[in-house]
Design a protein around this motif. Structure first.
Motif, short mmCIF file in Angstrom:
data_model
loop_
_atom_site.label_atom_id
_atom_site.label_comp_id
_atom_site.label_asym_id
_atom_site.label_seq_id
_atom_site.Cartn_x
_atom_site.Cartn_y
_atom_site.Cartn_z
N TRP A 37 -40.58 15.66 -27.74
CA TRP A 37 -39.91 14.92 -26.68
C TRP A 37 -40.51 15.19 -25.30
O TRP A 37 -40.53 14.32 -24.43
N ALA A 38 -41.02 16.42 -25.09
CA ALA A 38 -41.54 16.79 -23.77
C ALA A 38 -42.83 16.06 -23.42
O ALA A 38 -43.23 16.02 -22.25
N PHE A 39 -43.48 15.47 -24.42
CA PHE A 39 -44.71 14.72 -24.19
C PHE A 39 -44.52 13.23 -24.52
O PHE A 39 -45.48 12.48 -24.62
N SER A 40 -43.27 12.84 -24.68
CA SER A 40 -42.93 11.46 -25.02
C SER A 40 -43.00 10.57 -23.78
O SER A 40 -42.82 11.02 -22.65
N ASP A 42 -40.91 7.99 -23.71
CA ASP A 42 -39.56 7.42 -23.65
C ASP A 42 -38.97 7.71 -22.27
O ASP A 42 -38.97 8.84 -21.81
N PRO A 43 -38.45 6.69 -21.57
CA PRO A 43 -37.94 6.91 -20.21
C PRO A 43 -36.84 7.96 -20.13
O PRO A 43 -36.78 8.72 -19.15
N ASP A 44 -35.98 8.03 -21.13
CA ASP A 44 -34.91 9.03 -21.11
C ASP A 44 -35.46 10.45 -21.32
O ASP A 44 -34.95 11.41 -20.75
N ARG A 46 -38.52 11.35 -20.39
CA ARG A 46 -39.21 11.66 -19.13
C ARG A 46 -38.20 12.06 -18.05
O ARG A 46 -38.45 12.97 -17.26
N ARG A 47 -37.06 11.37 -18.03
CA ARG A 47 -36.04 11.68 -17.04
C ARG A 47 -35.47 13.08 -17.28
O ARG A 47 -35.30 13.86 -16.33
N ALA A 48 -35.19 13.42 -18.54
CA ALA A 48 -34.65 14.74 -18.85
C ALA A 48 -35.62 15.84 -18.45
O ALA A 48 -35.24 16.87 -17.88
N LEU A 49 -36.90 15.62 -18.72
CA LEU A 49 -37.91 16.61 -18.38
C LEU A 49 -38.04 16.75 -16.87
O LEU A 49 -38.08 17.87 -16.34
N HIS A 50 -38.09 15.62 -16.18
CA HIS A 50 -38.24 15.66 -14.72
C HIS A 50 -37.03 16.33 -14.06
O HIS A 50 -37.19 17.19 -13.18
N GLU A 51 -35.83 15.96 -14.48
CA GLU A 51 -34.64 16.54 -13.87
C GLU A 51 -34.55 18.03 -14.14
O GLU A 51 -34.18 18.82 -13.25
N GLY A 52 -34.88 18.44 -15.37
CA GLY A 52 -34.84 19.85 -15.69
C GLY A 52 -35.85 20.66 -14.90
O GLY A 52 -35.57 21.78 -14.46
N THR A 53 -37.03 20.09 -14.72
CA THR A 53 -38.08 20.77 -13.96
C THR A 53 -37.73 20.82 -12.48
O THR A 53 -37.89 21.86 -11.83
N THR A 191 -27.54 12.36 -24.69
CA THR A 191 -28.52 11.29 -24.53
C THR A 191 -29.41 11.26 -25.76
O THR A 191 -30.11 12.24 -26.05
N ARG A 192 -29.38 10.16 -26.49
CA ARG A 192 -30.20 10.02 -27.70
C ARG A 192 -31.46 9.23 -27.36
O ARG A 192 -31.39 8.19 -26.71
N THR A 193 -32.59 9.73 -27.82
CA THR A 193 -33.85 9.00 -27.64
C THR A 193 -34.53 8.86 -28.99
O THR A 193 -34.00 9.28 -30.02
N SER A 194 -35.72 8.32 -28.98
CA SER A 194 -36.47 8.13 -30.23
C SER A 194 -36.97 9.45 -30.80
O SER A 194 -37.36 9.53 -31.96
#
Length: 204
Positions: A37-40, A42-44, A46-53, A191-194
């Motif tokens: 997921w961290a290299f996906s 998928d917009p959700d 990417r959002r989770a990674l960006h917000e967490g960082t 939040t569910r993603t692919s």
């Protein structure tokens, strides 16, 4: 207000690495699937990674994880904390003794030899200083490994548990929960993603 957030990827059967993790195989056999997921794209994701960082004022990690990320096959200029975002908050390492040398000299490392409570306290101080400089609240992130996050939960040091539940069964590896201390959680977001299900809980 600075919070203490445990943020970690985990398999459906509760492991944060696959079998046989080590300095040259940090995620263990099959463990790479935990972080797809961290290299996906998928917009959700990417959002989770960006917000967490972006909310990371300071980061706590255990010595085994430090040895992986600072090792020859660890972080570099293209992949580091925050995966492709390669953020550079302060890092606090819980360890029995500081390393003789550090490869990633461009990062801010503090080595705490007096235990997890003191490491979290040191990280809180760094995060609060970063918050004052940034003009907004930043948090302490417990990124792992599993033993560090599990011990922090058992010790009542965690305010928020952020899990990235990967659709994989690893069978064995490093467990996140050893069942030492029961904890009540209040689910806040799903939040569910692919690639994963992002779950956030308040820890009571």
């Amino acid at each position: 207000m600075t919070r203490i957030i445990a943020d970690i990827s985990v398999s459906l059967d509760g492991f944060v690495t696959g079998p046989d993790p080590g300095p040259d195989n940090g995620l263990g056999t099959g463990g790479e699937a935990l972080h797809t997921w961290a290299f996906s794209d998928d917009p959700d994701d990417r959002r989770a990674l960006h917000e967490g960082t972006a909310r990371s004022g300071a980061v706590v990690l255990g010595r085994r994880l430090f040895d992986v990320v600072d090792g020859p096959n660890g972080w570099d200029d293209t992949t580091g904390y925050g995966a492709r975002e390669v953020a550079k908050p302060a890092f606090v390492v819980v360890t029995g003794s500081p390393p003789r040398s550090v490869r990633l000299t461009g990062l801010d490392w503090t080595f705490v030899t007096s235990g997890l409570h003191d490491a979290v306290a040191a990280a809180r101080e760094r995060a609060e200083a970063a918050s004052a400089a940034a003009g907004n609240d930043l948090d302490v992130i417990l990124m792992g490994g599993g033993a560090t996050v599990g011990s922090a939960l058992d010790a009542g040091l965690v305010d928020v548990l952020s899990l990235h539940l990967a659709p994989v069964v690893l069978g064995s590896g490093t467990p996140l929960f050893n069942g030492a201390v029961p904890r009540t959680l209040v689910q806040r977001t799903v939040t569910r993603t692919s690639t994963v299900t992002h779950l956030t809980y308040d820890v009571l």
